[in-house]
Design a protein around this motif. Structure first.
Motif, PDB file in Angstrom:
ATOM      1  N   GLU A 125       0.823  -1.209   0.000  1.00  0.00           N
ATOM      2  CA  GLU A 125       0.000   0.000   0.000  1.00  0.00           C
ATOM      3  C   GLU A 125       0.861   1.266   0.000  1.00  0.00           C
ATOM      4  N   LEU A 169       1.787   2.064  -3.505  1.00  0.00           N
ATOM      5  CA  LEU A 169       0.642   2.570  -4.264  1.00  0.00           C
ATOM      6  C   LEU A 169       0.457   4.069  -4.011  1.00  0.00           C
ATOM      7  N   LYS A 170       0.722   4.459  -2.768  1.00  0.00           N
ATOM      8  CA  LYS A 170       0.572   5.866  -2.371  1.00  0.00           C
ATOM      9  C   LYS A 170       1.497   6.780  -3.185  1.00  0.00           C
ATOM     10  N   LYS A 215      -6.615   3.751  -5.060  1.00  0.00           N
ATOM     11  CA  LYS A 215      -7.242   2.518  -4.546  1.00  0.00           C
ATOM     12  C   LYS A 215      -8.483   2.120  -5.346  1.00  0.00           C
ATOM     13  N   SER A 216      -9.196   3.112  -5.878  1.00  0.00           N
ATOM     14  CA  SER A 216     -10.440   2.821  -6.588  1.00  0.00           C
ATOM     15  C   SER A 216     -10.230   2.658  -8.097  1.00  0.00           C
ATOM     16  N   VAL A 265      -6.468  -1.627 -10.091  1.00  0.00           N
ATOM     17  CA  VAL A 265      -5.875  -1.847  -8.762  1.00  0.00           C
ATOM     18  C   VAL A 265      -6.743  -2.815  -7.958  1.00  0.00           C
ATOM     19  N   ILE A 314      -6.995  -4.581  -4.293  1.00  0.00           N
ATOM     20  CA  ILE A 314      -6.518  -4.661  -2.907  1.00  0.00           C
ATOM     21  C   ILE A 314      -6.766  -6.101  -2.440  1.00  0.00           C
TER      22      ILE A 314
END
Length: 193
Positions: A106, A109-110, A143-144, A148, A150
């Motif tokens: 994560e 990803l940020k 994230k959306s 992607v 999760i």
């Protein structure tokens, strides 16, 4: 074949890396996970970084009992400094019948929006994200994104830095490493200085 690429210096590879790679291979819709050992950047001095082939050997030792997880030295042959987007293009040309995707934490990803040609990566490749512990709840924009995914993987907070530092201090960190990796490190006296 659908292959997830899990990049890292693996200095050294530890059980946390294996837990994540195995979870992705077993519970995401991937056929295999390739653990891509990132080479030492010749422009950076990194005293604690073992030689590329020693780190690749540790990944080989750690994964030989996991048929869905493979070590990869694909980046060793690419010009340095290298970018993930170049590795993806290279792999797609070399293995046209495979479908490649990225595996990342994560935290990566940020910062994906800072990567070279990140839009190209998002347009053409799926990204599988495993959770990391963070101080405050993250509102990560990507994230959306439809590419992607999760993955509800175990949160593993073991770091290679912690392992190296504690080998140097003479602590027993054996449970944090695959047995063959521990033997290899111990036999070669790695990280003791």
């Amino acid at each position: 074949m659908k292959i997830g690429l899990y990049f890292g210096t693996y200095n050294p590879i530890h059980v946390g890396h294996l837990i994540i790679a195995n979870h992705m291979a077993e519970f995401a819709d991937l056929d295999q996970v390739w653990m891509v050992v990132t080479p030492h950047n010749p422009l950076k001095k990194k005293a604690t970084l073992l030689d590329d082939h020693q780190r690749l050997e540790m990944v080989f030792l750690a994964t030989e009992d996991y048929p869905k997880i493979k070590p990869s030295d694909i980046e060793f042959k690419l010009p340095q400094p290298n970018y993930t987007v170049n590795t993806l293009v290279h792999l797609q040309e070399k293995y046209p019948n495979n479908e490649f995707s990225l595996i990342m934490g994560e935290d990566n990803l940020k910062t994906l929006h800072k990567w070279k040609n990140y839009e190209v990566i998002l347009d053409h490749y799926e990204i599988y994200v495993y959770p990391r512990i963070s101080e405050e709840p993250e509102n990560i924009e990507l994230k959306s994104h439809p590419k992607v995914h999760i993955i509800d993987a175990p949160v593993v907070e073991i770091s290679s830095t912690f392992i190296r530092n504690n080998i140097k201090k003479g602590k027993n960190i054996q449970p944090l490493l695959p047995p063959k990796v521990w033997e290899y490190i111990d036999h070669n006296n790695f990280y003791k200085k």
